[in-house]
Design a protein around this motif. Sequence first.
Motif, PDB file in Angstrom:
ATOM      1  N   ARG A   1       0.856  -1.185   0.000  1.00 34.27           N
ATOM      2  CA  ARG A   1       0.000   0.000   0.000  1.00 34.27           C
ATOM      3  C   ARG A   1       0.896   1.240   0.000  1.00 34.27           C
ATOM      4  O   ARG A   1       1.878   1.300   0.754  1.00 34.27           O
ATOM      5  CB  ARG A   1      -0.907   0.006   1.234  1.00 34.27           C
ATOM      6  N   LEU A   2       0.536   2.222  -0.814  1.00 33.16           N
ATOM      7  CA  LEU A   2       1.378   3.409  -0.991  1.00 33.16           C
ATOM      8  C   LEU A   2       0.859   4.582  -0.181  1.00 33.16           C
ATOM      9  O   LEU A   2      -0.348   4.820  -0.115  1.00 33.16           O
ATOM     10  CB  LEU A   2       1.455   3.790  -2.468  1.00 33.16           C
ATOM     11  N   ILE A   3       1.800   5.307   0.428  1.00 31.70           N
ATOM     12  CA  ILE A   3       1.480   6.538   1.139  1.00 31.70           C
ATOM     13  C   ILE A   3       2.386   7.647   0.623  1.00 31.70           C
ATOM     14  O   ILE A   3       3.430   7.370   0.017  1.00 31.70           O
ATOM     15  CB  ILE A   3       1.665   6.372   2.669  1.00 31.70           C
ATOM     16  N   PRO A   4       2.023   8.917   0.826  1.00 32.46           N
ATOM     17  CA  PRO A   4       2.892  10.012   0.358  1.00 32.46           C
ATOM     18  C   PRO A   4       4.214  10.019   1.122  1.00 32.46           C
ATOM     19  O   PRO A   4       4.229   9.850   2.346  1.00 32.46           O
ATOM     20  CB  PRO A   4       2.074  11.276   0.671  1.00 32.46           C
ATOM     21  N   PRO A   5       5.334  10.204   0.427  1.00 33.86           N
ATOM     22  CA  PRO A   5       6.636  10.235   1.105  1.00 33.86           C
ATOM     23  C   PRO A   5       6.810  11.530   1.894  1.00 33.86           C
ATOM     24  O   PRO A   5       6.223  12.556   1.560  1.00 33.86           O
ATOM     25  CB  PRO A   5       7.643  10.160  -0.047  1.00 33.86           C
ATOM     26  N   VAL A   6       7.627  11.450   2.936  1.00 34.63           N
ATOM     27  CA  VAL A   6       7.954  12.648   3.719  1.00 34.63           C
ATOM     28  C   VAL A   6       9.483  12.746   3.818  1.00 34.63           C
ATOM     29  O   VAL A   6      10.076  12.435   4.862  1.00 34.63           O
ATOM     30  CB  VAL A   6       7.335  12.589   5.128  1.00 34.63           C
ATOM     31  N   PRO A   7      10.139  13.177   2.725  1.00 31.02           N
ATOM     32  CA  PRO A   7      11.592  13.349   2.806  1.00 31.02           C
ATOM     33  C   PRO A   7      11.929  14.553   3.680  1.00 31.02           C
ATOM     34  O   PRO A   7      11.272  15.583   3.609  1.00 31.02           O
ATOM     35  CB  PRO A   7      12.004  13.588   1.347  1.00 31.02           C
ATOM     36  N   LEU A   8      12.959  14.385   4.510  1.00 32.39           N
ATOM     37  CA  LEU A   8      13.374  15.468   5.403  1.00 32.39           C
ATOM     38  C   LEU A   8      14.659  16.089   4.871  1.00 32.39           C
ATOM     39  O   LEU A   8      15.674  15.392   4.736  1.00 32.39           O
ATOM     40  CB  LEU A   8      13.597  14.928   6.811  1.00 32.39           C
ATOM     41  N   PRO A   9      14.666  17.396   4.545  1.00 28.10           N
ATOM     42  CA  PRO A   9      15.884  18.043   4.056  1.00 28.10           C
ATOM     43  C   PRO A   9      17.009  17.926   5.075  1.00 28.10           C
ATOM     44  O   PRO A   9      16.791  18.073   6.282  1.00 28.10           O
ATOM     45  CB  PRO A   9      15.458  19.513   3.870  1.00 28.10           C
ATOM     46  N   ARG A  10      18.219  17.644   4.597  1.00 29.11           N
ATOM     47  CA  ARG A  10      19.363  17.510   5.497  1.00 29.11           C
ATOM     48  C   ARG A  10      19.891  18.863   5.952  1.00 29.11           C
ATOM     49  O   ARG A  10      20.599  18.961   6.953  1.00 29.11           O
ATOM     50  CB  ARG A  10      20.492  16.715   4.814  1.00 29.11           C
ATOM     51  N   LYS A  11      19.555  19.928   5.189  1.00 27.46           N
ATOM     52  CA  LYS A  11      20.004  21.272   5.535  1.00 27.46           C
ATOM     53  C   LYS A  11      18.797  22.201   5.573  1.00 27.46           C
ATOM     54  O   LYS A  11      17.803  21.966   4.888  1.00 27.46           O
ATOM     55  CB  LYS A  11      21.022  21.781   4.501  1.00 27.46           C
ATOM     56  N   PRO A  12      18.861  23.277   6.367  1.00 29.56           N
ATOM     57  CA  PRO A  12      17.752  24.246   6.418  1.00 29.56           C
ATOM     58  C   PRO A  12      17.554  24.923   5.058  1.00 29.56           C
ATOM     59  O   PRO A  12      18.437  25.625   4.571  1.00 29.56           O
ATOM     60  CB  PRO A  12      18.211  25.253   7.481  1.00 29.56           C
ATOM     61  N   THR A  13      16.424  24.670   4.431  1.00 31.07           N
ATOM     62  CA  THR A  13      16.069  25.289   3.154  1.00 31.07           C
ATOM     63  C   THR A  13      14.592  25.663   3.202  1.00 31.07           C
ATOM     64  O   THR A  13      13.878  25.339   4.154  1.00 31.07           O
ATOM     65  CB  THR A  13      16.304  24.316   1.980  1.00 31.07           C
ATOM     66  N   LEU A  14      14.145  26.342   2.138  1.00 29.60           N
ATOM     67  CA  LEU A  14      12.726  26.678   2.057  1.00 29.60           C
ATOM     68  C   LEU A  14      11.862  25.424   2.038  1.00 29.60           C
ATOM     69  O   LEU A  14      10.709  25.448   2.477  1.00 29.60           O
ATOM     70  CB  LEU A  14      12.461  27.522   0.802  1.00 29.60           C
TER      71      LEU A  14
END
Length: 365
Positions: A60-73
């Motif tokens: 079952r697929l869910i929306p990904p939540v990638p977390l930026p490694r550096k502070p960006t917009l």
Amino acid sequence: MSVSVVLAGGGTGGHIEPMLALADALLRRGAIEGGLRVTCLGTARGMETRLVPARGYDLRLIPPVPLPRKPTLDLLRVPGRVARSVSETRALLRELSADVVVGFGGYVALPAYLAARRERVPVVVHEQNALPGLANRVGARVAERVAVTVPGTPLRGAAHVGMPLRTAISTLDRPARRAEARATFGLDPDRPTLLVFGGSQGAASLNRAAVGAADALTAAGVQVLHARGPKNTDVTVPPRAPGQAPYAVVDYLERMDLAYAAADLALCRAGAVTVAELSAVGLPAVFVPLPIGNGEQRRNALPVVDAGGGLLVDDADLSPSWIEEHVIPMVTDPATLARYAEHAAAAGARDADERLADIVLEVAR
């Protein structure tokens, strides 16, 4: 009693492989006990879209939540992404009547942990690396049980169970399969054998060093099985002269069990699955940790190296001359190899899939 288990471990092979090994162990339990349902969570962009259905499991697929490694917009968009993914995951948990959620880290696990907390579904966390990622650090705070691959992994309440592995690896008898394995790769049945691989995509520094040492290796009677990576077609070794030790170059190793059975020593990276597989089958290794990231590969390898099951060399120090000086004497000395193999096996765990399945079903019930 019917039990519904939801597994969250998409993204990379390091998350997916232990998830599927646990799924297989649970399936074996279900075949005996009955009434056990396993569902995997993933995203549309991960390797799980290919690997999970190929193993016969519901994805079952869910929306990904990638977390930026550096502070960006892009960091400002994370809360909205988390909320959407958690909402959709909660709906799935209700639909599946989930009794337990098992997370393996990464951007699939984080929304699964948060959704399970809100739905009051118990959580089990498994951490593959010696240095846990953000998702599992969050998950460990809400989990009923936490299991780790590497002793001393800094997660609260963690129990050391090892890495769940495919049965083709966990049940491998290397000596019994050696002749078959070497014949499969066109190798001599009796020569000392070095296995070189850098993960599914290969590793440029390992490729350069091994190819540079090819003449010295074969002159010493050492044959080589070298997985260069599917995109590294420029990595070649001229055919050896008749009577010399072979140097076999392949793009990718589909049968890692046979590659391990063929080898006496590995030269490789130190990803969590790689380290766990090598120690489980008792194959000593020279580990070359990836020189980028947070140092987790070095930490993965240290318990095996400290136990006497292998060597550790920095990526910057690996060279053809280092291989000549350190690898050739090691791989051509049967007594030394036997000691390293014994210590590697003592540091490994072959039954982590069953041990983790015990924990999961205990929590679910």
